[in-house]
Design a protein around this motif. Sequence first.
Motif, PDB file in Angstrom:
ATOM      1  N   GLU A  85       9.859 -37.679 -19.543  1.00  0.00           N
ATOM      2  CA  GLU A  85       8.934 -37.087 -18.694  1.00  0.00           C
ATOM      3  C   GLU A  85       8.028 -35.991 -19.420  1.00  0.00           C
ATOM      4  O   GLU A  85       7.396 -35.230 -18.534  1.00  0.00           O
ATOM      5  N   THR A  86       7.979 -35.682 -20.650  1.00  0.00           N
ATOM      6  CA  THR A  86       7.353 -34.405 -21.171  1.00  0.00           C
ATOM      7  C   THR A  86       6.388 -35.128 -21.967  1.00  0.00           C
ATOM      8  O   THR A  86       6.449 -35.958 -22.745  1.00  0.00           O
ATOM      9  N   PHE A  87       5.114 -34.459 -21.958  1.00  0.00           N
ATOM     10  CA  PHE A  87       3.976 -34.732 -22.959  1.00  0.00           C
ATOM     11  C   PHE A  87       3.834 -33.569 -23.745  1.00  0.00           C
ATOM     12  O   PHE A  87       3.862 -32.412 -23.182  1.00  0.00           O
ATOM     13  N   GLY A  88       3.877 -33.536 -25.200  1.00  0.00           N
ATOM     14  CA  GLY A  88       3.446 -32.242 -25.982  1.00  0.00           C
ATOM     15  C   GLY A  88       4.790 -31.575 -25.733  1.00  0.00           C
ATOM     16  O   GLY A  88       5.951 -31.772 -25.556  1.00  0.00           O
ATOM     17  N   THR A  89       4.385 -30.129 -25.787  1.00  0.00           N
ATOM     18  CA  THR A  89       5.396 -28.851 -25.623  1.00  0.00           C
ATOM     19  C   THR A  89       5.868 -28.948 -24.250  1.00  0.00           C
ATOM     20  O   THR A  89       7.346 -28.742 -24.122  1.00  0.00           O
ATOM     21  N   ALA A  90       5.268 -29.021 -23.130  1.00  0.00           N
ATOM     22  CA  ALA A  90       5.853 -28.667 -21.806  1.00  0.00           C
ATOM     23  C   ALA A  90       5.102 -29.236 -20.823  1.00  0.00           C
ATOM     24  O   ALA A  90       5.405 -29.103 -19.527  1.00  0.00           O
ATOM     25  N   GLY A  91       4.223 -30.487 -21.012  1.00  0.00           N
ATOM     26  CA  GLY A  91       3.379 -31.199 -20.032  1.00  0.00           C
ATOM     27  C   GLY A  91       4.414 -32.189 -19.135  1.00  0.00           C
ATOM     28  O   GLY A  91       5.122 -32.768 -19.873  1.00  0.00           O
ATOM     29  N   VAL A  92       4.227 -32.039 -17.922  1.00  0.00           N
ATOM     30  CA  VAL A  92       5.094 -32.816 -17.169  1.00  0.00           C
ATOM     31  C   VAL A  92       4.139 -33.981 -16.618  1.00  0.00           C
ATOM     32  O   VAL A  92       3.353 -33.888 -15.692  1.00  0.00           O
ATOM     33  N   MET A  93       4.654 -35.240 -17.011  1.00  0.00           N
ATOM     34  CA  MET A  93       3.975 -36.449 -16.727  1.00  0.00           C
ATOM     35  C   MET A  93       3.781 -36.959 -15.282  1.00  0.00           C
ATOM     36  O   MET A  93       2.900 -37.245 -14.807  1.00  0.00           O
ATOM     37  N   LYS A  94       4.974 -36.438 -14.623  1.00  0.00           N
ATOM     38  CA  LYS A  94       4.892 -36.681 -13.134  1.00  0.00           C
ATOM     39  C   LYS A  94       3.976 -35.789 -12.238  1.00  0.00           C
ATOM     40  O   LYS A  94       3.731 -36.168 -11.160  1.00  0.00           O
ATOM     41  N   PHE A  95       3.499 -34.863 -12.926  1.00  0.00           N
ATOM     42  CA  PHE A  95       2.638 -33.824 -12.147  1.00  0.00           C
ATOM     43  C   PHE A  95       1.261 -34.301 -11.639  1.00  0.00           C
ATOM     44  O   PHE A  95       1.042 -34.159 -10.435  1.00  0.00           O
ATOM     45  N   PRO A  96       0.537 -34.947 -12.567  1.00  0.00           N
ATOM     46  CA  PRO A  96      -0.622 -35.604 -12.109  1.00  0.00           C
ATOM     47  C   PRO A  96      -0.299 -36.898 -11.174  1.00  0.00           C
ATOM     48  O   PRO A  96      -1.344 -37.221 -10.387  1.00  0.00           O
ATOM     49  N   HIS A  97       0.859 -37.442 -11.468  1.00  0.00           N
ATOM     50  CA  HIS A  97       1.125 -38.656 -10.568  1.00  0.00           C
ATOM     51  C   HIS A  97       1.311 -38.492  -9.022  1.00  0.00           C
ATOM     52  O   HIS A  97       0.793 -39.284  -8.419  1.00  0.00           O
ATOM     53  N   GLY A  98       1.977 -37.593  -8.633  1.00  0.00           N
ATOM     54  CA  GLY A  98       2.174 -37.136  -7.334  1.00  0.00           C
ATOM     55  C   GLY A  98       0.862 -36.538  -6.528  1.00  0.00           C
ATOM     56  O   GLY A  98       0.688 -36.601  -5.362  1.00  0.00           O
ATOM     57  N   ALA A  99      -0.132 -35.885  -7.366  1.00  0.00           N
ATOM     58  CA  ALA A  99      -1.278 -35.237  -6.660  1.00  0.00           C
ATOM     59  C   ALA A  99      -2.225 -35.966  -5.949  1.00  0.00           C
ATOM     60  O   ALA A  99      -2.317 -35.723  -4.593  1.00  0.00           O
ATOM     61  N   PRO A 100      -2.571 -37.214  -6.344  1.00  0.00           N
ATOM     62  CA  PRO A 100      -3.339 -38.133  -5.299  1.00  0.00           C
ATOM     63  C   PRO A 100      -2.696 -39.085  -4.278  1.00  0.00           C
ATOM     64  O   PRO A 100      -3.379 -39.607  -3.397  1.00  0.00           O
ATOM     65  N   MET A 101      -1.347 -39.016  -4.615  1.00  0.00           N
ATOM     66  CA  MET A 101      -0.608 -40.147  -3.941  1.00  0.00           C
ATOM     67  C   MET A 101      -0.770 -40.193  -2.222  1.00  0.00           C
ATOM     68  O   MET A 101      -0.999 -41.078  -1.530  1.00  0.00           O
ATOM     69  N   HIS A 102      -0.647 -38.899  -1.703  1.00  0.00           N
ATOM     70  CA  HIS A 102      -0.862 -38.786  -0.119  1.00  0.00           C
ATOM     71  C   HIS A 102      -2.016 -38.209   0.444  1.00  0.00           C
ATOM     72  O   HIS A 102      -2.192 -37.942   1.401  1.00  0.00           O
ATOM     73  N   ALA A 103      -3.342 -38.610  -0.386  1.00  0.00           N
ATOM     74  CA  ALA A 103      -4.597 -38.498   0.261  1.00  0.00           C
ATOM     75  C   ALA A 103      -4.806 -39.348   1.354  1.00  0.00           C
ATOM     76  O   ALA A 103      -5.605 -38.899   2.226  1.00  0.00           O
ATOM     77  N   ILE A 104      -4.153 -40.644   1.203  1.00  0.00           N
ATOM     78  CA  ILE A 104      -4.298 -41.535   2.462  1.00  0.00           C
ATOM     79  C   ILE A 104      -3.866 -40.990   3.602  1.00  0.00           C
ATOM     80  O   ILE A 104      -4.200 -41.388   4.922  1.00  0.00           O
ATOM     81  N   GLN A 105      -2.727 -40.011   3.709  1.00  0.00           N
ATOM     82  CA  GLN A 105      -2.534 -39.411   4.929  1.00  0.00           C
ATOM     83  C   GLN A 105      -3.344 -38.071   5.092  1.00  0.00           C
ATOM     84  O   GLN A 105      -3.813 -38.000   6.253  1.00  0.00           O
ATOM     85  N   ALA A 106      -3.536 -37.183   4.228  1.00  0.00           N
ATOM     86  CA  ALA A 106      -4.368 -36.057   4.466  1.00  0.00           C
ATOM     87  C   ALA A 106      -5.806 -36.075   4.869  1.00  0.00           C
ATOM     88  O   ALA A 106      -6.059 -35.360   6.014  1.00  0.00           O
ATOM     89  N   LEU A 107      -6.493 -37.270   4.367  1.00  0.00           N
ATOM     90  CA  LEU A 107      -7.926 -37.307   4.634  1.00  0.00           C
ATOM     91  C   LEU A 107      -8.066 -37.722   5.991  1.00  0.00           C
ATOM     92  O   LEU A 107      -8.763 -37.116   6.934  1.00  0.00           O
ATOM     93  N   GLN A 159      -3.453 -29.941 -17.340  1.00  0.00           N
ATOM     94  CA  GLN A 159      -2.335 -29.195 -17.830  1.00  0.00           C
ATOM     95  C   GLN A 159      -1.468 -29.795 -18.502  1.00  0.00           C
ATOM     96  O   GLN A 159      -0.814 -29.591 -19.469  1.00  0.00           O
ATOM     97  N   THR A 160      -1.213 -31.208 -17.836  1.00  0.00           N
ATOM     98  CA  THR A 160      -0.155 -32.227 -18.511  1.00  0.00           C
ATOM     99  C   THR A 160      -0.573 -32.601 -19.979  1.00  0.00           C
ATOM    100  O   THR A 160      -0.001 -32.550 -20.942  1.00  0.00           O
ATOM    101  N   PHE A 161      -1.913 -33.041 -20.143  1.00  0.00           N
ATOM    102  CA  PHE A 161      -2.402 -33.662 -21.406  1.00  0.00           C
ATOM    103  C   PHE A 161      -2.746 -32.529 -22.394  1.00  0.00           C
ATOM    104  O   PHE A 161      -2.786 -33.176 -23.533  1.00  0.00           O
ATOM    105  N   SER A 162      -2.553 -31.437 -22.004  1.00  0.00           N
ATOM    106  CA  SER A 162      -2.919 -30.205 -23.162  1.00  0.00           C
ATOM    107  C   SER A 162      -1.491 -29.712 -23.586  1.00  0.00           C
ATOM    108  O   SER A 162      -1.328 -28.705 -24.199  1.00  0.00           O
ATOM    109  N   GLY A 163      -0.330 -30.348 -22.815  1.00  0.00           N
ATOM    110  CA  GLY A 163       0.913 -30.031 -23.161  1.00  0.00           C
ATOM    111  C   GLY A 163       1.310 -28.693 -22.668  1.00  0.00           C
ATOM    112  O   GLY A 163       2.501 -27.770 -22.924  1.00  0.00           O
TER     113      GLY A 163
END
Length: 290
Positions: free
Chosen positions: A187-209, A247-251
């Motif tokens: 679940e890590t990209f580079g030194t400290a990038g968290v792959m699931k971090f961007p995955h969860g951001a847009p998931m619940h826009a269908i509720q929020a908007l 953040q994720t893909f810069s590690g």
Amino acid sequence: MGIGGAAPSPRRLEQRVLYVAGAVLIASGGIHVLVWLTEGGSLGGPVSWRKPILFGFSAGVTLLSLGWLVGAIRRRAGDTILCGALALAMLLEVGLITLQQWRGVPSHFNRGAALDSAILNGIEALILLVTVVIADLTWRSFRPLRASVDVALAIRGGMLLLLLSCLFGFVLVGWGNYQAASGHPPETFGTAGVMKFPHGAPMHAIQALPLLAWLLWRIGVPEPQRTTAVAYAIGSMVAFTAYRLLQTFSGRARFEPWWLSTTVLIAAAGLLVVPAGMAVRGAIRLRKNP
């Protein structure tokens, strides 16, 4: 009440299927909260009660939202089968993730035994099926909808962001499998990038908007202003997702300072000023003129 204040329509069978499945998943998440409170333990790591709790609630509210969406789109032959397949796939996916937690083994990136590998293959196949159905619903949401202009924009923006989250999930899975096979943290990209971090951001826009559009409607904000507010909120969510990707893909870790991503994060927060201001003004007017 119907969508955007319109007259309600009779619930379709496919809507009821999604509502029931969503309620079951939310109940499962709630039950596992009680299990965690009883058993204790950390909510972090690849084996924790966080998995059935998070996936139960997240998948449940997503199915409820998609059931609501189905009431807004034009009906098509086979919708009952399509929505039934979606409901079953999400029930099975969360069920397999929950099973692995009860077995005390990771549900993701776990090919340590034949059974674990088979379960993981099943989870990934179910994710693919869910993504295909969500892509179909997203495409259909850009056709005429039973919704006001602001709610229609909220639906379309929310579905595009949900689909983006699903597609990024495949990047996460592919990278994680590669990392695991190479003996590195999946679940890590580079030194400290968290792959699931961007995955969860847009998931619940269908509720929020849509919720934002509904709240503004309830406090009497006119439709053109509601539409503007929703557009700004979509822009904010896109910018916030971009922040997470940077953040994720810069590690970098989730909130590790970096001038470029910090600039994007400030922009994301700034875009929320418009809908927040409209909500405050609408609430003040409503209080003065109930």
